[in-house]
Enzyme design. Structure first.
Site, PDB file in Angstrom:
ATOM      1  N   VAL A   1       2.946  -5.130   3.905  1.00 57.95           N
ATOM      2  CA  VAL A   1       2.427  -6.262   4.895  1.00 57.95           C
ATOM      3  C   VAL A   1       2.866  -7.424   4.872  1.00 57.95           C
ATOM      4  O   VAL A   1       2.919  -7.944   3.579  1.00 57.95           O
ATOM      5  CB  VAL A   1       0.932  -6.064   5.285  1.00 57.95           C
TER       6      VAL A   1
ATOM      7  N   GLY B   1       0.867  -1.202  -0.022  1.00 56.61           N
ATOM      8  CA  GLY B   1       0.151  -0.306   0.114  1.00 56.61           C
ATOM      9  C   GLY B   1       0.932   1.165   0.150  1.00 56.61           C
ATOM     10  O   GLY B   1       1.995   1.091  -0.202  1.00 56.61           O
ATOM     11  N   GLY B   2       0.133   2.254   0.319  1.00 56.39           N
ATOM     12  CA  GLY B   2       1.091   3.676   0.091  1.00 56.39           C
ATOM     13  C   GLY B   2       2.129   3.744   1.122  1.00 56.39           C
ATOM     14  O   GLY B   2       2.967   4.407   0.963  1.00 56.39           O
ATOM     15  N   MET B   3       1.864   3.123   2.304  1.00 59.70           N
ATOM     16  CA  MET B   3       2.782   3.295   3.504  1.00 59.70           C
ATOM     17  C   MET B   3       3.693   2.136   3.311  1.00 59.70           C
ATOM     18  O   MET B   3       4.902   2.401   4.190  1.00 59.70           O
ATOM     19  CB  MET B   3       2.106   3.361   4.915  1.00 59.70           C
ATOM     20  N   GLY B   4       3.774   1.227   2.745  1.00 61.77           N
ATOM     21  CA  GLY B   4       4.567   0.108   2.486  1.00 61.77           C
ATOM     22  C   GLY B   4       4.207  -1.244   2.390  1.00 61.77           C
ATOM     23  O   GLY B   4       3.195  -1.485   1.755  1.00 61.77           O
TER      24      GLY B   4
ATOM     25  N   ASP C   1      -9.376   6.602   8.115  1.00 60.12           N
ATOM     26  CA  ASP C   1      -9.264   5.521   6.940  1.00 60.12           C
ATOM     27  C   ASP C   1      -9.943   4.288   6.798  1.00 60.12           C
ATOM     28  O   ASP C   1      -9.473   3.286   6.165  1.00 60.12           O
ATOM     29  CB  ASP C   1      -7.667   5.360   6.491  1.00 60.12           C
TER      30      ASP C   1
ATOM     31  N   LYS D   1       3.746  -4.840   9.248  1.00 57.01           N
ATOM     32  CA  LYS D   1       3.622  -3.786   8.315  1.00 57.01           C
ATOM     33  C   LYS D   1       4.985  -3.039   8.365  1.00 57.01           C
ATOM     34  O   LYS D   1       5.331  -2.432   9.525  1.00 57.01           O
ATOM     35  CB  LYS D   1       2.437  -2.552   8.767  1.00 57.01           C
TER      36      LYS D   1
END
Length: 523
Positions: free
Chosen positions: A24, A19-22, A132, A38
Site C-alpha cells: 500500500v 501485506g499478503g496481497m501486496g 477479513d 494498494k
C-alpha cells in the site's frame, strides 16, 4: 517526474504498509489530492481468473456508501500490476493505537463499536461481506473509525499466497469461516465482536499462538471477555456466538448500542463524530502543561456535529487541527515534487478577472464576485477559454460549478483548437459524458451518458494525457473516477482549455463556476 513510479496516473510517494496481497502506497492523485494505492502482487494480477474476480469485486466495493468506511475511489490493471485506490486515512490502525496507548474505554469504545457496526451496515447494504475484519483493518481518524479492505479477501483463491497470509492471522475468524463453510453477514458480526473485545481489553478473545491452536479455541471454547466494559460485554458475547443464527444482525447491534433506537447509517455516523475523541497517550506520559499529542499516522473535512467543550473536546480539536496541518504540508510537498524546470507558474488557478464577459447570440458571460456565470439560450452551447494555454504532454482541468437556474449540463474541456475539443460534462439529471467535439460536424460520444451520484455543487476534474497516436481521457466527479475513454481516431493535440454550459432542449440554463484550475498531468 524522473525516478517516480506512476501507476494508473497515481504518483507513488512512499510505502504505507505491506501485506499478503501486496503493498500500500501513499500517492498523489491526478486531481491533486492524496490517496492510498494498494498494488496487488503481479503473480495474482496475471491470472485471468483473478482479473475476472477483481473486476467483479471492485465494482461491488465501489457501491459501498461512505459511512465510517474508506471508500474505493478507483481501480484498474496497469501492465502486470492490479491496483486499488481508496481514500487516504491519516491515522493509526486499531492494533497500533491499542499497543501504543492501551485499551479503549467509555465513550471512545462505544463510538468505535457504533462506527464499525455502521460501516458493516453500509458494506452489507451494497451486497458485500467484509470477510477479513480485524483491528489492522480499522483506521482511527480524527472523526472516528474508518473500516478498510472490505470484500478484498474474496479476490484471492483458497490456494493462493495471499489467502494463506489471511489464514495466518485467524484470531477474528468466525467458526464457520475456520471450517470452510459458506459465509454470511453474520460472519462479519462475529469479527465485530472480536475487534471490540480486543479494543477494550488489549487482547484477542481467543488468545494468540499457532494458527491451529487459535482456530481450535474459536470452534470449541468460550471467548475471554474479562476486563471488557460491562456496558458492552453482553452484546460482544452475543456477537461471538458459535451459531451464526444466534448472533444479532448489524441493525440489532446499532439499535442496542444506541439505546434501542432504529437509526440510519448517516445518523449513526453523526453520533460517532460527536462522541469520538482521538485516543492519546496517558496524561502522566506528557510534559506538564503540554497539549495532547497527535496520534501517529484521515484526509477529509474537519470535525463536525455539535460544538463540544471540556478537556476531551479540546484534545479532539487539537488533534484534528494537527491532522489538517499535516495534510496541508503533504499537499504542498506533493505540489513541489511535481514541479520541474520551467514549470514554476503551475498550477494555474483562475480568479476569472481576465476571462471573457459580455453578451452574444448564444447567451451571456459575466463575473459575479469570485465566480463566473454562463447563461445559455435554448439551442446554443457556450465554451469559454481560460487565459492560459495547456501544458504540453498532458493536462488536468478542474472546476467547481453548480446549476443556478434552468435545466442543462456543464463541465470542462481540453485540447481546444477552433471548434475541436474534448468535453467532459455533468448534467442536472445526474449523468456524465465525454464527447469529442468537431468543428462543423456532429460530436462523437466517447463515454456515456451514465448516471452517477451528484451534489448541488460538483467538482469536475478531467485528465487529457498522451500525444501522437492516442489520447487517454479520464473524468472525476467529487473525487471519484466516473468515466474513462481513449481516442485514437485523429486525436487532438494540446491547445486551449476552459468551461462550457448548454441547456436541455426547450430550456435555458445558468451555470455558476466557483473555481477553475489547470496543471500538468502527472504521467
Amino acid at each position: 517526474m524522473s525516478g517516480e513510479r506512476v501507476i494508473g496516473g497515481y504518483v507513488l510517494r512512499r510505502v504505507l504498509g505491506r501485506g499478503g496481497m501486496g503493498e500500500v502506497h501513499l500517492a498523489s492523485t491526478p486531481t491533486g489530492g492524496l490517496a492510498a494505492v494498494k498494488l496487488i502482487h503481479p503473480a495474482l494480477a496475471g491470472d485471468p481468473a483473478f482479473r475476472r474476480r477483481f473486476e467483479r469485486e471492485v465494482a461491488a466495493a465501489r457501491r459501498v456508501a461512505r459511512f465510517c468506511t474508506a471508500p474505493v475511489l478507483d481501480a484498474g490493471i496497469d501492465g502486470e500490476v492490479a491496483y486499488l485506490v481508496t481514500e487516504y486515512v491519516k491515522g493509526p490502525d486499531l492494533t497500533r493505537a491499542v499497543q501504543d496507548q492501551g485499551p479503549l474505554s467509555g465513550g471512545n469504545l462505544d463510538a468505535l463499536a457504533v462506527g464499525i457496526a455502521t460501516a458493516l451496515s453500509a458494506i452489507h447494504g451494497a451486497g458485500v461481506i467484509h470477510r477479513d475484519l480485524k483491528p489492522s483493518n480499522v483506521l482511527l481518524s480524527p472523526l472516528g473509525p474508518k473500516v478498510i479492505d472490505f470484500g478484498i479477501a474474496q479476490l484471492v483463491g483458497s490456494d493462493s499466497q495471499a489467502s494463506q497470509a489471511i489464514l495466518g492471522t485467524p484470531s477474528y475468524m468466525a467458526p464457520e469461516q475456520a471450517r470452510g463453510e459458506p459465509l454470511t453477514p453474520a460472519t462479519d458480526v462475529y469479527a465485530w465482536g472480536g475487534v471490540i473485545a480486543f479494543a477494550g481489553t488489549g487482547r484477542a478473545p481467543f488468545g494468540s499462538g499457532a494458527p491451529g491452536e487459535v482456530l481450535y479455541r474459536i470452534v470449541s471454547e468460550e471467548p475471554r471477555l474479562d476486563g471488557l466494559d460491562e456496558g458492552i460485554r453482553d452484546l460482544v458475547s452475543r456477537a461471538l456466538a458459535k451459531d451464526p443464527r444466534e448472533r444479532p444482525t448489524v441493525q440489532r447491534l446499532l439499535a442496542d448500542l444506541l439505546g434501542g433506537a432504529q437509526v440510519s447509517a448517516a445518523s449513526a455516523t453523526q453520533v460517532v463524530e460527536r462522541t469520538w475523541t482521538t485516543p492519546g497517550p496517558p496524561p502522566a506520559a506528557m510534559p506538564p502543561g503540554a497539549p495532547a499529542a497527535p496520534a501517529p499516522g484521515v484526509l477529509g473535512p474537519g470535525p463536525g456535529g455539535a460544538v463540544a467543550s471540556g478537556p476531551r473536546a479540546r484534545r479532539r480539536w487539537l488533534w484534528a487541527g494537527g491532522g489538517i496541518a499535516a495534510v496541508a504540508v503533504l499537499a504542498v510537498a506533493a505540489a513541489l515534487l511535481l514541479r520541474g524546470p520551467g514549470a514554476e507558474s503551475w498550477p494555474y488557478e483562475a480568479d476569472f478577472g481576465s476571462w471573457e464577459v459580455g453578451a452574444s447570440d448564444g447567451g451571456n458571460a459575466r463575473q459575479d464576485g469570485a465566480s463566473y456565470e454562463l447563461t445559455v439560450k435554448d439551442g446554443w452551447r457556450l465554451w469559454k477559454s481560460a487565459t492560459r494555454a495547456e501544458p504540453a504532454g498532458g493536462v488536468v482541468v478542474s472546476a467547481k460549478a453548480a446549476l443556478a437556474e434552468g435545466r442543462g449540463e456543464y463541465g470542462v474541456w481540453c485540447r481546444g483548437t477552433g471548434g475541436d475539443r474534448y468535453e467532459f460534462a455533468v448534467s442536472g439529471s445526474g449523468k456524465v459524458a465525454i464527447v469529442k467535439r468537431r468543428a462543423g460536424r456532429e460530436g462523437v460520444v466517447l463515454y456515456g451518458p451514465e448516471r452517477v451520484k451528484t451534489g448541488e455543487a460538483n467538482r469536475v476534474v478531467a485528465e487529457c494525457a498522451g500525444d501522437g497516436d492516442e489520447v487517454k481521457l479520464r473524468m472525476w466527479l467529487n473525487e471519484t473516477l466516473v468515466a474513462e475513454a481513449a481516442d485514437a481516431d485523429g486525436p487532438y493535440d494540446a491547445g486551449a482549455a476552459g468551461v462550457h454550459a448548454a441547456p436541455d432542449a426547450g430550456a435555458t440554463v445558468r451555470v455558476r463556476f466557483e473555481s477553475f484550475a489547470l496543471r500538468p498531468a502527472q504521467g
